[in-house]
Each structure stands twice: as structure tokens, then as C-alpha cells.
Enzyme design. Structure first.
Site, short mmCIF file in Angstrom:
data_model
loop_
_atom_site.label_atom_id
_atom_site.label_comp_id
_atom_site.label_asym_id
_atom_site.label_seq_id
_atom_site.Cartn_x
_atom_site.Cartn_y
_atom_site.Cartn_z
N THR A 70 -4.67 10.98 0.17
CA THR A 70 -5.97 10.79 0.82
C THR A 70 -6.19 11.76 1.97
O THR A 70 -5.25 12.32 2.52
CB THR A 70 -6.11 9.35 1.37
OG1 THR A 70 -5.09 9.14 2.35
CG2 THR A 70 -6.01 8.32 0.27
N LYS B 202 -29.90 6.59 -7.16
CA LYS B 202 -29.85 7.84 -7.94
C LYS B 202 -31.26 8.33 -8.23
O LYS B 202 -31.55 9.53 -8.17
CB LYS B 202 -29.11 7.61 -9.25
CG LYS B 202 -27.61 7.47 -9.07
CD LYS B 202 -26.94 8.80 -9.32
CE LYS B 202 -25.50 8.63 -9.72
NZ LYS B 202 -24.80 9.88 -9.79
N THR C 246 -12.18 6.94 3.06
CA THR C 246 -11.13 7.57 2.27
C THR C 246 -11.70 8.60 1.30
O THR C 246 -12.64 8.32 0.58
CB THR C 246 -10.40 6.49 1.43
OG1 THR C 246 -10.03 5.42 2.30
CG2 THR C 246 -9.17 7.06 0.78
N HIS D 205 0.80 -1.22 0.00
CA HIS D 205 0.00 0.00 0.00
C HIS D 205 0.84 1.28 0.00
O HIS D 205 0.34 2.35 -0.33
CB HIS D 205 -0.91 -0.01 1.25
CG HIS D 205 -2.13 0.83 1.14
ND1 HIS D 205 -2.19 1.97 0.36
CD2 HIS D 205 -3.35 0.71 1.71
CE1 HIS D 205 -3.40 2.51 0.46
NE2 HIS D 205 -4.13 1.76 1.26
#
Length: 612
Positions: A452, A410, A441, A327
Site C-alpha cells: 500500500t 459515473k 489506501t 492484518h
């Protein structure tokens, strides 16, 4: 002339890097105001008053001095956070990173042309690798389109760290080595490393200036598999990458001390485009259930995975695939984009290779044979033992909710990501009877080298809504109004955090300035409410939206008594992966996932009822 004009107007992947704005430093007042709001759900009146006092003292005292020093630092850097974040969040961390820091996930090719099928792994693997190599070439030629929001370009620097990148362990701090170059910058390594049954191989992905074709890659993979399946297993040196960082650093130094050839091999693996991992497992998978394959990508066999590599492409013996990544050099959206590209290409070509079957006279793969002794073999056994002990404690549930997805949310004018975040808040509240401090995040890629920021999803508005959902006397209209308030709040926070107006990274910066100046840790950070609200990496819910593609991923919880919760959203479904530690009596991944799915229904019902 026209041709030249077309060339000059074509955007290059990294062309906007020099003109991106610097990462801003928010005002102290704004950050502290937001911080105070974020601790409210976790405090009684007395605790809150005490924290308010601490914040006021910080703002009028040492905080102002630290802010000035931070602003000074920011003047000389385009991203004041970058180096700090890399060190604090990743390179200084000493616990084993393969399980605790890395992320992984299954490929979803199994949902279309590549369902599990024995004996397909080599042919499919050669096609999969070829598509990955095409993506590598797009990056080398800077032909990968620049990501934008509207007309605003986003930072693309993390894509430089996808290929030919590796973390190297250090005694107190690790480092990252990156060998990737674009074509205009010069040569870039063009070999693939392959791990199979504890052994390592390498072959060049280019021959006479052209990429190997899938039939040529197939020949290389077949050669490696035949050798490994007919000869004894290797020592599995790669298992050392799953070890505690300082221990691995010492073992690596010892390994290099045995013979210089070992360093050459390590560098060959580090510089490879990617590591192709031939895993003997045959995980179960269905479009509704990804649990087993997800588990095997994150916590599978450590002898066929280079845990420090920025890209491990995992092939299973039943023709399924996954990936596993360190990461530290980049965030998940890089690999999500890569995997989506590959998945779309596989789908477009019906899972087949439709080109020439000709195979050129390509050199066979070379085996990378480490020189090992009893000490290294013992180190490998010890690494495997600690790894399997922790891996066996990890519970992973990866399921699809298929009643509805983005289309319906939506239609109801609800943001799909916020929809999941609030469902998770309600689920955790129902599971534990209390609010759950949550890290979501947010990407800060509007800014140079932005990575981030933390969106703290557990807001006062979210908690009030959760309480109303559990209160039998609350009217439907009241519940709906409270839910919509929580939506509005969350959407605003996400906008703020993406545009450099979050506060968690800012507070970290102020703390690190104090440490660098040799000052005592300010009371703000030792106040119990700081960690109770998630500060200092104490969020009980660690979450991330992986996007709106058909790509799923997972990482472990941030704290022992917490959950990892990662999801992607499609028109007709939500796919979630939840992690928890079995040794913690109060966390149950399966139960949380079911409660989230239940909350999805409740939320849509609220919208339906309210419209009657």
C-alpha cells in the site's frame, strides 16, 4: 497435443511474480514537493514558512545522504520497503492487535438466500466452508485468475498468506508462519481448526484425496456443536491472542513449558487452513443496517476467535457469517476477493448444496485439549478483562446509503471513490469546522510484493471546496468548479500513489535509514506540522475503499480522536462502516455517517444545478 497446448497457455496464479518490476524509489525533490503541498491545509503562513525552511534544509543536507543510502538498499532488493513495513506497521507493534490492528466484516449472504434464521447455522456453515475450500484448492492448483489492470498483471503474493498462515507473538517482535504450498511446491496442511465455547477441535478437509462434501462437513460441525452444548465450556485459551503482544508472548512460552503437547496444539491451529469460529451470538442485520453484526465480527467473543490467524470464518447461531483477519500478512483486498467468490457461489446455487447426500466414513474431529494451570487461567481472565474494556469503548456504525450509487456518479462523470472521499472531507469539515488529515489506501501491486501507499485526501483543493460549501455567499457555479478541481487533484494523487509516486512510504524509508545508521531523527519528522498533517500514523480519518463487490469490512481509527471509515460501492448504493471511540468527546460515528450521506446529496445537486 491440443490439450497440452491449452494447458501450457493457461495462466497460473503466481506465474508473473518473477517478472514484476521492483518497487521504485521516488526522487527526493518530488517527494518533498508533494509533502509540502500536503501540509498546507493544516498550517498558517508562519508555520508553513518554517516547515518550508525545514524541508529545504533536509533536501540540501541529511536528506540527500539518506536518499543515496536508500537507493543503495533498493539495488539489492526487489522491494526495499517490504521487510521494514512488515516490522514497523505490524510485527513491532506491542498494543493488542486483535482490536487495534486486525480487520473484520460481515458476510452479505443475508441479502439474498441466507437471511437470519435460527437452526440454519450448521447446514449453511458446511456449504460456506465447502466454497472456501474450493477457493483454497484453486490457489493450490494456481487456477485463481491473475489480477490485472488492462493487460498488466498485479502482484498476487498476498494470496499465499490467506490460508495456513498465523502470526506468532514475540517478546519484542512478532513473526509470521506460513505453511501454505501450491500443489507444484508440495504438501500443504489440509485441516480446519474449530473453536466453540472455549474449546478447540480439528478435522481434515480432505478424505482419500478428495474434499469433504457439505454433508460430510455438516457431520463434523454437528458433532462439535453437540459436544460443546452438552458438556462444560473450555478454558478459552484463544482469548490470550487478544492480549498485549509481549504479555501474550510470555503466556505462550509458559503454556508451552507446561507440556510439549501444548506446542503441538498451537502448531495445529497455526497451520490450519482457517479457523472456523462457532459464535453463540445472533446479531441483528438488514440490508440497510450492518452495525451489530459488524461489531460482533471485529469486537466479539475472544474465546472463539484466534486473533493471530490470517483467516477466521465466523458462524453465528442465527445462520449469519462474518470473518476476522490478522492484518500483517496481507491487505483487505485478499479477503474481499475470497468473500466475493463465496458469496457469488452461494447466490448461484440458491444457498443450497445440490450434490450427493452420501457421507463417507470420515474420521470424527479430534479435540485439541490444552493443559492449563491456575496461572494460565488467570492470564485468560486478565486478557478477557482488558479486551472487553476496550471493545466496550468502540462505536461502530455500518449503514447503506440507498438513494443512488455508482451508476449515477459515473453518469455525472464523477469517479465513485473520489466522490466518497470528498463527501467525507465535507462531512468532517461540517462536523468540526476544520480540515481532517486523511489516509486513503492505494494499492501498489504493479510492483513485486507491493502492498500500500497513502493517498492524503485532504488537499488544498478539497479544503477550498469545503469552505465554499459553508460560505452562504458562494455561487453554485463556483462551488461546482471548486469541487471538480478537487476531483481532478484526488484522481491524479491516486494514480501517482498506485504507480510508485507517493511520498509517505518514501519518507518512512528515509527515517528508517537514519535510525539504522544511528543518526539523530531529522527535524522534518519532529516538526509539529509533520504529525498535524497525519505523518507518523496520526491521520484523524483512516479510510479505504473495499471495492465494487458486495463485501463490507471495518477496522478501528488510527488515533483516539479520529474515525475509521471503510466503504464499498455498488450500482445503486454506498455501504459504509464508521468506527470511533466512545471515550472521545469530539467523535461521533453516527453523526459523521449522516453528514456523509447529506454531502452525497449536496454533491449530486451541484452537478444537477450546474446543468440547468
Amino acid at each position: 497435443m491440443e490439450n497440452q497446448l491449452a494447458k501450457s497457455t493457461e495462466e497460473r496464479t503466481f506465474q508473473y511474480q518473477d517478472t514484476l518490476p521492483s518497487l521504485p524509489v521516488p526522487t527526493l525533490e518530488e517527494s518533498l514537493k508533494k509533502y509540502l503541498e500536503s501540509v498546507q491545509p493544516f498550517a498558517n503562513e508562519e508555520e508553513y514558512r518554517k516547515t518550508e525552511e525545514i524541508v529545504k534544509n533536509f533536501q540540501n543536507g541529511i536528506g540527500e545522504k539518506l536518499q543515496q543510502k536508500l537507493l543503495e538498499r533498493a539495488k539489492g532488493k526487489r522491494n526495499w520497503l517490504e521487510e521494514w513495513w512488515l516490522n514497523v506497521a505490524y510485527l513491532d507493534v506491542r498494543i493488542p492487535s486483535q482490536l487495534n490492528v486486525n480487520f473484520a466484516g460481515p458476510a452479505t449472504h443475508s441479502e439474498h438466500y441466507w437471511p437470519p434464521k435460527k437452526g440454519t447455522n450448521l447446514e449453511r456453515g458446511s456449504i460456506n466452508l465447502w466454497h472456501n475450500l474450493n477457493y483454497w484448492q484453486l490457489l493450490r492448483k494456481e487456477k485463481l485468475p491473475v489480477h490485472k489492470v488492462g493487460n498488466t498483471p498485479l502482484d498476487m503474493s498476498q494470496f499465499r498468506m490467506l490460508f495456513s498462515t498465523c502470526k506468532v507473538p514475540g517478546i519484542t517482535r512478532d513473526s509470521i508462519v506460513n505453511y501454505f504450498n501450491t500443489e507444484s511446491e508440495g504438501c500443504s496442511p489440509s485441516h480446519i481448526a474449530v473453536l466453540c465455547r472455549g474449546r478447540a477441535f480439528a478435522f481434515d478437509a480432505m478424505h482419500e484425496g478428495c474434499l469433504l462434501t457439505p454433508p460430510e462437513i455438516l457431520r463434523q460441525l454437528t458433532y462439535i456443536q453437540k459436544r460443546c452444548h452438552s458438556e462444560p465450556d473450555g478454558p478459552g485459551v484463544s482469548a490470550l491472542t487478544s492480549e498485549e503482544r509481549t504479555r501474550w508472548a510470555k503466556a505462550r512460552e509458559y503454556l508451552i513449558g507446561l507440556t510439549p503437547e501444548n506446542l503441538t496444539i498451537l502448531e495445529k491451529i497455526q497451520s490450519s487452513i482457517l479457523v472456523y469460529c462457532m459464535n453463540d451470538g445472533s446479531p441483528h442485520v438488514s440490508p440497510e443496517n450492518y452495525s451489530q453484526i459488524t461489531s460482533m465480527t471485529l469486537a466479539g467473543d475472544p474465546t472463539v476467535l484466534w486473533g493471530d490467524k490470517s483467516y477466521n470464518l465466523i458462524s453465528f447461531s442465527n445462520g449469519l457469517f462474518g470473518c476476522h483477519a490478522d492484518h500483517s500478512p496481507y491487505d483487505a483486498m485478499v479477503l474481499v476477493n475470497t468473500n466475493n467468490y463465496v458469496d457469488v457461489k452461494i447466490f448461484e446455487n440458491e444457498g443450497k448444496w445440490k450434490g450427493s447426500e452420501n457421507v463417507r466414513d470420515v474420521p470424527l474431529p479430534e479435540e485439541l485439549v490444552f493443559t492449563v494451570d491456575e496461572k494460565i487461567l488467570n492470564d485468560i481472565e486478565q486478557a478477557k478483562a482488558q479486551y472487553f474494556k476496550q471493545a466496550s469503548d468502540l462505536d461502530i456504525v455500518a449503514s447503506a446509503f440507498t438513494s443512488f450509487g455508482k451508476k449515477l456518479t459515473k453518469k455525472k462523470k464523477l469517479h465513485p471513490d473520489t466522490f466518497v472521499q470528498l463527501a467525507l472531507q465535507l462531512a468532517y469539515y461540517r462536523l468540526t469546522g476544520r480540515p481532517g488529515c486523511c489516509y486513503e489506501t492505494a494499492a501498489t501491486r504493479f510492483f513485486y510484493h507491493g502492498r500500500t501507499e497513502t493517498v492524503r485526501s485532504c488537499t488544498v483543493e478539497a479544503v477550498k471546496w469545503c469552505q465554499s460549501m459553508q460560505d452562504p455567499s458562494a455561487q453554485l457555479l463556483e462551488r461546482r468548479e471548486k469541487m471538480l478541481r478537487a476531483f481532478t487533484r484526488h484522481n491524479k494523487m491516486m494514480r501517482d500513489c498506485s504507480t510508485g509516486k507517493g511520498f509517505d512510504r518514501h519518507l518512512l524509508g528515509l527515517l528508517l535509514i537514519a535510525k539504522e545508521e544511528g543518526l539523530p531523527v531529522p527535524e522534518l519528522y519532529t516538526d509539529p506540522l509533520f504529525s498535524k498533517s497525519g505523518g507518523g500514523g496520526n491521520f484523524v480519518l483512516s479510510t479505504s475503499l473495499l471495492g465494487y463487490f458486495r463485501v463490507q469490512g471495518v477496522a478501528v481509527p488510527m488515533v483516539h480522536n479520529g474515525f475509521g471509515f471503510f466503504y464499498h460501492i455498488r450500482d445503486d448504493r454506498f455501504v459504509v462502516s464508521c468506527t470511533a471511540w466512545k471515550s472521545c468527546a469530539e467523535t461521533d460515528a453516527e453523526k459523521l455517517v449522516q453528514l456523509v450521506f447529506h454531502a452525497f446529496h449536496d454533491m449530486i445537486q451541484l452537478m444537477n444545478t450546474a446543468q440547468l
